[in-house]
Scaffold this motif. Structure first.
Motif, PDB file in Angstrom:
ATOM      1  N   VAL A 284      28.627  52.893  44.881  1.00  0.00           N
ATOM      2  CA  VAL A 284      29.572  51.846  45.233  1.00  0.00           C
ATOM      3  C   VAL A 284      28.719  50.677  45.473  1.00  0.00           C
ATOM      4  O   VAL A 284      27.522  50.552  45.990  1.00  0.00           O
ATOM      5  CB  VAL A 284      30.077  52.321  46.820  1.00  0.00           C
ATOM      6  N   LEU A 285      29.349  49.679  45.105  1.00  0.00           N
ATOM      7  CA  LEU A 285      28.824  48.225  45.018  1.00  0.00           C
ATOM      8  C   LEU A 285      29.670  47.646  46.567  1.00  0.00           C
ATOM      9  O   LEU A 285      31.116  47.629  46.469  1.00  0.00           O
ATOM     10  CB  LEU A 285      29.161  47.450  43.934  1.00  0.00           C
ATOM     11  N   THR A 286      29.151  46.934  47.623  1.00  0.00           N
ATOM     12  CA  THR A 286      29.681  46.367  48.593  1.00  0.00           C
ATOM     13  C   THR A 286      29.598  44.918  48.465  1.00  0.00           C
ATOM     14  O   THR A 286      28.444  44.343  48.241  1.00  0.00           O
ATOM     15  CB  THR A 286      29.117  46.900  50.034  1.00  0.00           C
ATOM     16  N   VAL A 287      30.863  44.410  48.611  1.00  0.00           N
ATOM     17  CA  VAL A 287      30.870  42.868  48.220  1.00  0.00           C
ATOM     18  C   VAL A 287      31.282  41.973  49.512  1.00  0.00           C
ATOM     19  O   VAL A 287      32.312  42.134  50.088  1.00  0.00           O
ATOM     20  CB  VAL A 287      31.619  42.447  47.167  1.00  0.00           C
ATOM     21  N   GLY A 288      30.547  41.357  49.908  1.00  0.00           N
ATOM     22  CA  GLY A 288      30.827  40.527  50.978  1.00  0.00           C
ATOM     23  C   GLY A 288      31.818  39.379  50.522  1.00  0.00           C
ATOM     24  O   GLY A 288      31.430  38.455  49.734  1.00  0.00           O
ATOM     25  N   THR A 289      32.858  38.749  51.163  1.00  0.00           N
ATOM     26  CA  THR A 289      34.053  37.812  50.783  1.00  0.00           C
ATOM     27  C   THR A 289      34.672  37.220  51.921  1.00  0.00           C
ATOM     28  O   THR A 289      34.857  37.980  53.034  1.00  0.00           O
ATOM     29  CB  THR A 289      34.716  38.206  49.724  1.00  0.00           C
ATOM     30  N   THR A 290      35.036  36.174  51.963  1.00  0.00           N
ATOM     31  CA  THR A 290      35.815  35.363  53.160  1.00  0.00           C
ATOM     32  C   THR A 290      37.146  35.614  53.248  1.00  0.00           C
ATOM     33  O   THR A 290      37.802  35.569  54.195  1.00  0.00           O
ATOM     34  CB  THR A 290      35.254  34.041  53.241  1.00  0.00           C
ATOM     35  N   GLY A 291      37.896  35.784  52.200  1.00  0.00           N
ATOM     36  CA  GLY A 291      39.253  35.665  51.881  1.00  0.00           C
ATOM     37  C   GLY A 291      39.872  34.551  52.534  1.00  0.00           C
ATOM     38  O   GLY A 291      41.200  34.782  52.707  1.00  0.00           O
ATOM     39  N   ASP A 292      39.245  33.314  52.315  1.00  0.00           N
ATOM     40  CA  ASP A 292      39.999  32.248  52.962  1.00  0.00           C
ATOM     41  C   ASP A 292      39.952  30.937  51.837  1.00  0.00           C
ATOM     42  O   ASP A 292      39.976  29.727  52.388  1.00  0.00           O
ATOM     43  CB  ASP A 292      39.363  31.854  54.147  1.00  0.00           C
ATOM     44  N   TYR A 293      39.464  31.223  50.832  1.00  0.00           N
ATOM     45  CA  TYR A 293      39.089  30.220  49.826  1.00  0.00           C
ATOM     46  C   TYR A 293      39.650  30.430  48.414  1.00  0.00           C
ATOM     47  O   TYR A 293      39.018  30.803  47.491  1.00  0.00           O
ATOM     48  CB  TYR A 293      37.575  30.027  49.886  1.00  0.00           C
ATOM     49  N   ILE A 294      40.655  29.830  48.150  1.00  0.00           N
ATOM     50  CA  ILE A 294      41.670  29.690  46.799  1.00  0.00           C
ATOM     51  C   ILE A 294      40.741  28.745  45.999  1.00  0.00           C
ATOM     52  O   ILE A 294      40.270  27.774  46.496  1.00  0.00           O
ATOM     53  CB  ILE A 294      43.023  29.375  47.014  1.00  0.00           C
ATOM     54  N   PRO A 295      40.527  28.894  44.787  1.00  0.00           N
ATOM     55  CA  PRO A 295      41.008  30.189  43.995  1.00  0.00           C
ATOM     56  C   PRO A 295      39.718  31.445  44.010  1.00  0.00           C
ATOM     57  O   PRO A 295      39.912  32.454  43.191  1.00  0.00           O
ATOM     58  CB  PRO A 295      41.194  29.708  42.448  1.00  0.00           C
ATOM     59  N   PHE A 296      38.927  31.518  44.781  1.00  0.00           N
ATOM     60  CA  PHE A 296      37.829  32.263  44.647  1.00  0.00           C
ATOM     61  C   PHE A 296      37.896  33.548  45.388  1.00  0.00           C
ATOM     62  O   PHE A 296      37.734  34.642  44.850  1.00  0.00           O
ATOM     63  CB  PHE A 296      36.376  31.677  45.053  1.00  0.00           C
TER      64      PHE A 296
ATOM     65  N   ARG B  19      42.035  38.656  46.856  1.00  0.00           N
ATOM     66  CA  ARG B  19      42.230  38.515  45.474  1.00  0.00           C
ATOM     67  C   ARG B  19      41.912  37.110  45.081  1.00  0.00           C
ATOM     68  O   ARG B  19      41.180  36.362  46.198  1.00  0.00           O
ATOM     69  CB  ARG B  19      43.652  38.386  45.144  1.00  0.00           C
ATOM     70  N   GLY B  20      41.200  36.924  44.065  1.00  0.00           N
ATOM     71  CA  GLY B  20      40.820  35.649  43.537  1.00  0.00           C
ATOM     72  C   GLY B  20      39.861  35.640  42.198  1.00  0.00           C
ATOM     73  O   GLY B  20      39.374  36.737  42.003  1.00  0.00           O
ATOM     74  N   ILE B  21      39.235  34.635  41.949  1.00  0.00           N
ATOM     75  CA  ILE B  21      38.588  34.891  40.663  1.00  0.00           C
ATOM     76  C   ILE B  21      37.296  35.556  40.856  1.00  0.00           C
ATOM     77  O   ILE B  21      36.687  36.233  40.140  1.00  0.00           O
ATOM     78  CB  ILE B  21      38.139  33.401  40.016  1.00  0.00           C
TER      79      ILE B  21
ATOM     80  N   LEU C   1      42.937  36.178  51.120  1.00  0.00           N
ATOM     81  CA  LEU C   1      43.651  37.360  51.822  1.00  0.00           C
ATOM     82  C   LEU C   1      44.904  36.897  52.024  1.00  0.00           C
ATOM     83  O   LEU C   1      45.078  35.988  52.951  1.00  0.00           O
ATOM     84  CB  LEU C   1      42.945  37.741  52.904  1.00  0.00           C
ATOM     85  N   ASN C   2      46.201  37.352  51.419  1.00  0.00           N
ATOM     86  CA  ASN C   2      47.398  36.720  51.616  1.00  0.00           C
ATOM     87  C   ASN C   2      47.996  37.340  52.860  1.00  0.00           C
ATOM     88  O   ASN C   2      48.569  36.771  53.551  1.00  0.00           O
ATOM     89  CB  ASN C   2      48.387  37.313  50.348  1.00  0.00           C
ATOM     90  N   ASP C   3      47.786  38.316  53.319  1.00  0.00           N
ATOM     91  CA  ASP C   3      48.356  38.998  54.523  1.00  0.00           C
ATOM     92  C   ASP C   3      47.277  38.784  55.678  1.00  0.00           C
ATOM     93  O   ASP C   3      46.256  39.645  55.686  1.00  0.00           O
ATOM     94  CB  ASP C   3      48.553  40.432  54.401  1.00  0.00           C
ATOM     95  N   VAL C   4      47.780  37.790  56.613  1.00  0.00           N
ATOM     96  CA  VAL C   4      46.720  37.783  57.834  1.00  0.00           C
ATOM     97  C   VAL C   4      46.502  38.973  58.678  1.00  0.00           C
ATOM     98  O   VAL C   4      45.585  39.053  59.465  1.00  0.00           O
ATOM     99  CB  VAL C   4      47.022  36.429  58.618  1.00  0.00           C
TER     100      VAL C   4
ATOM    101  N   GLU D  72      44.361  27.738  37.326  1.00  0.00           N
ATOM    102  CA  GLU D  72      45.714  28.511  36.854  1.00  0.00           C
ATOM    103  C   GLU D  72      45.712  29.862  37.935  1.00  0.00           C
ATOM    104  O   GLU D  72      46.599  30.216  38.332  1.00  0.00           O
ATOM    105  CB  GLU D  72      45.735  29.024  35.430  1.00  0.00           C
ATOM    106  N   HIS D  73      44.402  30.478  38.064  1.00  0.00           N
ATOM    107  CA  HIS D  73      44.553  31.711  38.904  1.00  0.00           C
ATOM    108  C   HIS D  73      45.011  31.148  40.236  1.00  0.00           C
ATOM    109  O   HIS D  73      45.574  32.029  41.215  1.00  0.00           O
ATOM    110  CB  HIS D  73      43.196  32.301  39.083  1.00  0.00           C
ATOM    111  N   GLY D  74      44.173  30.113  40.875  1.00  0.00           N
ATOM    112  CA  GLY D  74      44.714  29.385  42.192  1.00  0.00           C
ATOM    113  C   GLY D  74      46.137  29.148  42.249  1.00  0.00           C
ATOM    114  O   GLY D  74      46.771  29.573  43.280  1.00  0.00           O
ATOM    115  N   LYS D  75      46.709  28.635  41.468  1.00  0.00           N
ATOM    116  CA  LYS D  75      47.984  28.191  41.437  1.00  0.00           C
ATOM    117  C   LYS D  75      49.002  29.443  41.544  1.00  0.00           C
ATOM    118  O   LYS D  75      49.948  29.322  42.135  1.00  0.00           O
ATOM    119  CB  LYS D  75      48.565  27.523  40.065  1.00  0.00           C
ATOM    120  N   PHE D  76      48.688  30.607  40.801  1.00  0.00           N
ATOM    121  CA  PHE D  76      49.384  31.845  40.860  1.00  0.00           C
ATOM    122  C   PHE D  76      49.220  32.261  42.429  1.00  0.00           C
ATOM    123  O   PHE D  76      50.367  32.729  42.967  1.00  0.00           O
ATOM    124  CB  PHE D  76      48.922  32.892  40.063  1.00  0.00           C
TER     125      PHE D  76
END
Length: 281
Positions: A38-50, A70-72, A53-56, A267-271
Motif C-alpha cells: 500500500v502507498l499512503t499519500v498525504g493530501t489537503t483536499g482543498d486546492y483545485i486543481p491538485f 480528486r484532482g491532478i 474534496l467535494n463533500d465537506v 481543464e481538470h480544475g474547471k471540471f
C-alpha cells in the motif's frame, strides 16, 4: 600550493559524498511500500486543481473516510501506486501540519500542489519539479484598474486574505504587511470572499488564479504584468534517496508522456469546479 588546495577540496568533496546515507536493501520507504502492498499519500483536499474534496462532511469522519478526494495530484498518486503494483490510501493533512505529519510517518509522500521551499527542504526531500508558476493577485473585476503594481495593493485601506499555514500566508505576511490582513480557513471557498466583497485581494498560485478567473466573471487578474514570485511545485517525502530516485524516474516518465501540463491542470480544475458546491457564489 595550488595543487594541494585542489587535492584537499577534492578529498573533502569525496568524503562528503561517501557520508551520504543510503538505506540498505529492504530498509527504504520504497521497500516498505512494496512489502506492505500500500502507498499512503498525504493530501489537503482543498486546492483545485491538485487536490480537492467535494463533500465537506467527509472531514468529520476522520482519515479513514477521506475517499472522495480528486484532482491532478490525486490522479498522479494513483499512477504512482499503479507503477508500484500496490494499493493506495489517501491521508488528510493540512498546510500547517504538513511537515509534522510527514515526519510522524502518517504517509509515504505528500501530493497536493506543494510549493518547493528552502524551509521545507531543510527537513525533507522534494521530487523533481513538475510545475513552474508564480504568485499573482486576483481581485474583483470592478477594481482591476486600481492596482498597477504590488505597491498599489500593499496599502492600509486594502483588505487582503489568505489561507493559514502555506506560502500564501507567508506572502501576505511579508509582502502585504500594510494591508488589513484576513485569514480564511477553508481554501475551497476563499475566492468567494473576494468575489462577494468580504476581501479586496487574494494572492495565490497562478494556475489556481487563472482557473478561478476563467470560471467566475466577477473575478479578474489586475493590470500587473508577470508574477510576484518564481516558484516550482514538487512532491514531498522524508529523507530517503532510494524512494526519491524512484519517484523522480516515475515523474519523468509521466511528464514525457504528456500527463503533466498546465493546460491539462486548468481543464481538470474547471471540471472539478463545475461539479463542486464550493464554487464562488
Amino acid at each position: 600550493m595550488r595543487s594541494l588546495i585542489i587535492l584537499s577540496f577534492c578529498l573533502s568533496f569525496f568524503f562528503r559524498i561517501e557520508s551520504v546515507s543510503v538505506p540498505a536493501f529492504g530498509d527504504s520507504i520504497l521497500d516498505s511500500i512494496l512489502s506492505q502492498g500500500v502507498l499512503t499519500v498525504g493530501t489537503t483536499g482543498d486546492y483545485i486543481p491538485f487536490s480537492f474534496l467535494n463533500d465537506v462532511y467527509r472531514y468529520q469522519d476522520g482519515y479513514d473516510n477521506f475517499h472522495d478526494v480528486r484532482g491532478i495530484d490525486i490522479e498522479l498518486a494513483k499512477s504512482l501506486a499503479y507503477s508500484l503494483g500496490v494499493n493506495i490510501q489517501f491521508v488528510k493533512t493540512t498546510w500547517s501540519s504538513l511537515i509534522e505529519d510527514l515526519h510522524a510517518g502518517m504517509f509515504d509522500i505528500a501530493m497536493s500542489g506543494i510549493t518547493k521551499t528552502l524551509l521545507r527542504q531543510k527537513t525533507a526531500f522534494f521530487s523533481s519539479p513538475y510545475l513552474s508558476f508564480g504568485k499573482m493577485a486576483v481581485v474583483r473585476c470592478s477594481d482591476k484598474d486600481k492596482y498597477q503594481s504590488l505597491k498599489d495593493i500593499n496599502q492600509g485601506y486594502v483588505t487582503s486574505i489568505s489561507n493559514p499555514g502555506g506560502t500564501n500566508a507567508d506572502f501576505q505576511r511579508e509582502k502585504l504587511d500594510k494591508t488589513i490582513k484576513k485569514i480564511w480557513d477553508d481554501s475551497r471557498t476563499i475566492y468567494s470572499q473576494v468575489a462577494n466583497g468580504h476581501a479586496d485581494v487574494l494572492v495565490s498560485d497562478s494556475v489556481e488564479v487563472y482557473l478561478h478567473v476563467a470560471m467566475d466573471d466577477r473575478l479578474c487578474k489586475p493590470n500587473i504584468n508577470g508574477y510576484f514570485t518564481d516558484q516550482e511545485m514538487g512532491f514531498l517525502m522524508n529523507r530517503d534517496i532510494v524512494w526519491k530516485e524512484y519517484v523522480d524516474l516515475w515523474l519523468h516518465q509521466e511528464v514525457r508522456a504528456g500527463n503533466v501540463t498546465s493546460a491539462r491542470m486548468i481543464e481538470h480544475g474547471k471540471f472539478l469546479l463545475q461539479q463542486s458546491k464550493f464554487k464562488s457564489k
